[in-house]
Design a protein around this motif. Structure first.
Motif, short mmCIF file in Angstrom:
data_model
loop_
_atom_site.label_atom_id
_atom_site.label_comp_id
_atom_site.label_asym_id
_atom_site.label_seq_id
_atom_site.Cartn_x
_atom_site.Cartn_y
_atom_site.Cartn_z
N LEU A 1 0.85 -1.27 -0.04
CA LEU A 1 -0.05 0.14 -0.08
C LEU A 1 0.89 1.35 0.23
O LEU A 1 0.55 2.22 -0.61
CB LEU A 1 -0.97 -0.02 1.21
CG LEU A 1 -1.83 -1.31 1.00
CD1 LEU A 1 -2.87 -1.03 2.48
CD2 LEU A 1 -2.92 -0.93 -0.16
N PRO A 2 2.05 1.36 0.79
CA PRO A 2 2.78 2.37 0.77
C PRO A 2 3.43 2.87 -0.72
O PRO A 2 3.31 3.86 -1.37
CB PRO A 2 4.00 2.20 1.60
CG PRO A 2 3.39 1.49 2.75
CD PRO A 2 2.19 0.48 2.07
N TYR A 3 3.74 1.70 -1.38
CA TYR A 3 4.40 1.75 -2.98
C TYR A 3 3.12 2.05 -3.73
O TYR A 3 3.33 2.82 -4.87
CB TYR A 3 4.88 0.44 -3.42
CG TYR A 3 6.36 0.60 -3.02
CD1 TYR A 3 7.15 0.97 -3.77
CD2 TYR A 3 7.03 0.05 -1.92
CE1 TYR A 3 8.50 0.96 -3.60
CE2 TYR A 3 8.23 0.18 -1.69
CZ TYR A 3 9.18 0.65 -2.53
OH TYR A 3 10.77 0.69 -2.34
N LEU B 1 -8.62 -4.57 7.69
CA LEU B 1 -8.26 -3.79 6.65
C LEU B 1 -8.36 -2.30 6.80
O LEU B 1 -7.04 -1.68 6.31
CB LEU B 1 -9.03 -4.36 5.42
CG LEU B 1 -8.46 -3.72 4.00
CD1 LEU B 1 -9.30 -4.71 2.92
CD2 LEU B 1 -9.12 -2.63 3.61
N PRO B 2 -9.15 -1.78 7.66
CA PRO B 2 -9.04 -0.06 7.88
C PRO B 2 -7.61 -0.09 8.70
O PRO B 2 -7.24 1.11 8.26
CB PRO B 2 -10.23 0.13 8.54
CG PRO B 2 -11.09 -0.71 8.05
CD PRO B 2 -10.53 -2.25 7.89
N ASP B 3 -7.42 -0.72 9.55
CA ASP B 3 -6.09 -0.52 10.37
C ASP B 3 -4.75 -0.70 9.31
O ASP B 3 -4.07 0.33 9.63
CB ASP B 3 -5.95 -1.45 11.43
CG ASP B 3 -7.20 -1.25 12.48
OD1 ASP B 3 -7.82 -0.02 12.61
OD2 ASP B 3 -7.48 -2.10 13.20
N TRP B 4 -4.73 -1.47 8.75
CA TRP B 4 -3.63 -1.83 7.70
C TRP B 4 -3.28 -0.64 6.85
O TRP B 4 -2.15 -0.22 6.44
CB TRP B 4 -3.65 -3.10 6.97
CG TRP B 4 -3.71 -4.40 7.82
CD1 TRP B 4 -2.94 -4.35 8.94
CD2 TRP B 4 -4.44 -5.68 7.73
NE1 TRP B 4 -3.19 -5.67 9.59
CE2 TRP B 4 -3.92 -6.44 8.73
CE3 TRP B 4 -5.02 -6.06 6.67
CZ2 TRP B 4 -4.54 -7.68 8.93
CZ3 TRP B 4 -5.77 -7.53 6.75
CH2 TRP B 4 -5.45 -8.13 7.83
N VAL B 5 -4.83 -0.29 5.98
CA VAL B 5 -4.56 0.86 5.38
C VAL B 5 -4.13 2.32 5.89
O VAL B 5 -3.11 2.99 5.68
CB VAL B 5 -5.96 1.18 4.66
CG1 VAL B 5 -6.08 2.69 4.04
CG2 VAL B 5 -6.37 0.15 3.86
N ALA B 6 -4.63 2.49 7.31
CA ALA B 6 -4.22 3.66 7.86
C ALA B 6 -2.88 3.48 8.35
O ALA B 6 -2.05 4.61 8.39
CB ALA B 6 -5.06 3.64 9.42
N ALA B 7 -2.24 2.45 8.87
CA ALA B 7 -0.84 2.40 8.97
C ALA B 7 -0.05 2.47 7.82
O ALA B 7 1.11 3.01 7.74
CB ALA B 7 -0.63 0.84 9.52
N LYS C 1 -0.26 4.58 5.23
CA LYS C 1 -0.28 6.08 5.26
C LYS C 1 0.86 6.51 5.94
O LYS C 1 1.53 7.73 5.62
CB LYS C 1 -1.64 7.00 5.52
CG LYS C 1 -2.74 6.19 4.55
CD LYS C 1 -4.19 7.09 5.00
CE LYS C 1 -5.19 6.55 4.27
NZ LYS C 1 -6.69 7.19 4.43
N GLN C 2 1.27 6.18 6.90
CA GLN C 2 2.35 6.66 7.89
C GLN C 2 3.90 6.09 7.54
O GLN C 2 4.70 6.59 8.13
CB GLN C 2 2.13 6.33 9.48
CG GLN C 2 0.98 6.39 10.00
CD GLN C 2 0.51 7.92 9.82
OE1 GLN C 2 1.33 8.61 10.06
NE2 GLN C 2 -0.84 8.05 9.38
N ALA D 1 11.44 4.07 4.68
CA ALA D 1 11.19 2.95 5.62
C ALA D 1 10.18 1.84 5.06
O ALA D 1 10.06 0.97 5.96
CB ALA D 1 10.56 3.64 6.72
N ALA D 2 9.87 1.90 3.77
CA ALA D 2 8.92 0.89 3.40
C ALA D 2 9.69 -0.53 3.11
O ALA D 2 10.68 -0.35 2.72
CB ALA D 2 8.16 1.35 2.02
#
Length: 241
Positions: free
Chosen positions: A71-73, A202-208, A210-211, A216-217
């Motif tokens: 998701l970060p990428y 899933l919402p928690d993984w998406v929120a994480a 974004k940080q 650091a990815a």
């Protein structure tokens, strides 16, 4: 503002929904059904047998991998597309290729990306973004990973960032669920229960995700990668390599 005007404004804002549903549906021919996304040999190694095992896999590997890497990428690629920074898009594409060092995972990603790109070109022939990336792929400058093509797709359809991240994460979990029905011989009901358990987080993984800054990815799971690498030489298998 009248209720009719409010309803029309809401419909205008959601004009991207029908197209997103089309390209996210299992009927959209990306070839995902032919790949286990690395799950086949891992399930054999860990002796997965039930939907509960799949839920554990989501919690310990698939979810964190989405939050820390995929998701970060996806976000970085889409930002580069918006900025028309194609050098960075290709650089990110190469980094994704390097992260997916096991051939089973890497080739599945490229196969899906290639299939999605081919059909997107037919559906949206006038898209300069699709044409630019397609030209880079045709000349070998782009790897064609599914994540990059998904970012192109979300930007092309004007999908809000949050919805794009959620959709990509959902498809990733759903791919594992689809493979598990064959691998674990679990019922469709058990598969849906496992998927629902994953979607709760899933919402928690998406929120994480974004940080996570680019430097650091990453997601380091050598045991899973090694199991995936064994797929190509396995004595028997259900999915292609």
């Amino acid at each position: 503002m009248t209720s009719n005007h409010q309803e029309q404004e809401c419909c205008d804002r959601a004009a991207w929904v029908p197209a997103l549903l089309q390209v996210s549906d299992p009927l959209f021919p990306t070839g995902a059904y032919a790949h286990s996304m690395g799950l086949e040999q891992w399930a054999a190694t860990c002796q997965f047998k039930s939907g509960d095992d799949l839920v554990q896999f989501f919690q310990e590997h698939a979810g964190p991998a989405l939050a820390r890497l995929e998701l970060p990428y996806l976000r970085y690629v889409r930002d580069a597309i918006v900025a028309e920074d194609w050098a960075t898009v290709l650089e990110l594409d190469a980094e994704i290729d390097a992260w997916k060092w096991a051939s089973e995972i890497r080739e599945a990603s490229i196969s899906q990306g290639r299939g999605r790109l081919r059909l997107l070109k037919k559906l949206w022939q006038a898209s300069p973004e699709i044409e630019t990336y397609s030209a880079a792929f045709a000349t070998g400058r782009a790897r064609g990973h599914h994540l990059v093509v998904a970012a192109l797709q979300f930007e092309l359809l004007n999908v809000p960032n949050e919805a794009g991240l959620m959709t990509y994460a959902y498809q990733s979990l759903a791919n594992f669920v689809s493979a598990s029905i064959k691998l674990l011989r679990i019922s469709p009901e058990s598969a849906q229960l496992a998927l629902a358990a994953g979607l709760e987080q899933l919402p928690d993984w998406v929120a994480a995700s974004k940080q996570v800054e680019r430097e650091a990815a990453g997601w380091f799971a050598p045991a899973f990668d090694i199991a995936s690498a064994r797929h190509a030489t396995a004595f028997s298998r259900l999915f292609i390599s």
